[in-house]
Design an enzyme around this catalytic site. Structure first.
Site, PDB file in Angstrom:
ATOM      1  CB  VAL A   1       5.471  -0.391  -0.984  1.00  0.00           C
ATOM      2  CG1 VAL A   1       5.499   1.081  -0.590  1.00  0.00           C
ATOM      3  CG2 VAL A   1       6.827  -0.832  -1.525  1.00  0.00           C
ATOM      4  CE  LYS A   2       0.119  -0.885   6.924  1.00  0.00           C
ATOM      5  NZ  LYS A   2       0.341  -1.150   8.345  1.00  0.00           N
ATOM      6  CB  VAL A   3       0.580   3.164  -0.313  1.00  0.00           C
ATOM      7  CG1 VAL A   3       0.261   4.521  -0.904  1.00  0.00           C
ATOM      8  CG2 VAL A   3       1.833   2.564  -0.954  1.00  0.00           C
TER       9      VAL A   3
END
Ligand code: G3P
Length: 223
Positions: free
Chosen positions: A83-85
């Site tokens: 998951v890119k945050v």
């Protein structure tokens, strides 16, 4: 060093995957929007094309509660997904929550050592340090990469430093020299990594000499 391709284009992913050297794919909202296709279907096709790779897919909300919902949704699609945050306050809180749940994260839009510290302490799997966008402002984007790699090593953080916003092969070379764990780049930059004019001229000479001698690998054995 791991090599990721930075694209949402399935043909580009397929091409890079064929070389057998691809460790993963990074996407961002801009790259996904360019595909003209749905987010979930694109990310899942990328997972199929790179079956052992880490595939980064980004949340788009900016408040913690919605970011968490998006992160849980995205990470449920396939275990390959990271998951890119974005590195904003609720983003760092989200990374801490996801780390506690064993969900891997890629903290993006990191430009400074102090930001990298926040990502590392929250338990980011990858810290995406952007270099090209800093160079565009006539600063040296690689400085923060060098410092971040040193910080991760000196303090024993588990995060891997991912060099992003790569614009040319020299960025890749400098990422290796800095000891970064990963470089992500557009396919056209990855193709440039193969190139050397002496390879082309050397190969031409080998083949010209071979052909002039009338040789063949598949010639019949002489009696
Ligand atoms: O995915 C993030 C990234 O690599 C962005 O690159 O060229 O838009 O600065 P760029």
């Amino acid at each position: 060093m791991k090599l990721f391709v930075d694209t949402g284009d399935l043909e580009e992913v397929r091409q890079a995957a064929e070389w057998g050297i691809l460790d993963g794919v990074t996407t961002n909202p801009t790259l996904i929007a360019k595909t003209g296709k749905g987010f979930r279907e694109t990310v899942l096709k990328i997972c199929e094309l790179v079956p052992n790779g880490d595939i980064s897919a980004e949340v788009v909300a900016t408040d913690y509660d919605t970011m968490l919902k998006e992160a849980l949704e995205i990470s449920s699609w396939n275990p390959q997904i990271v998951v890119k945050v974005p590195l904003i306050e609720p983003g760092i809180r989200l990374v801490s929550t996801l780390a506690d749940k064993g969900i891997r994260t890629n903290v993006t839009l990191v430009f400074s050592l102090s930001q990298a510290l926040m990502a590392a302490k929250a338990g980011a799997t990858y810290i995406s340090n952007f270099v090209g966008r800093v160079d565009d402002m006539s600063d040296d984007g690689m400085d923060a990469v060098v410092d971040t790699v040193r910080m991760v090593q000196e303090y024993g953080f588990e995060s891997e430093v991912l060099v992003a916003s790569v614009r040319h092969p020299l960025h890749v070379v400098q990422a290796i020299q800095a000891g970064a764990h990963v470089s992500t780049m557009p396919l056209k930059i990855m193709q440039m990594l193969f190139k050397h004019p002496l390879t082309d001229s050397g190969l031409k000479r080998f083949l010209d000499d071979w052909n002039a001698a009338g040789l063949s690998i598949f010639e019949k054995a002489s009696v």
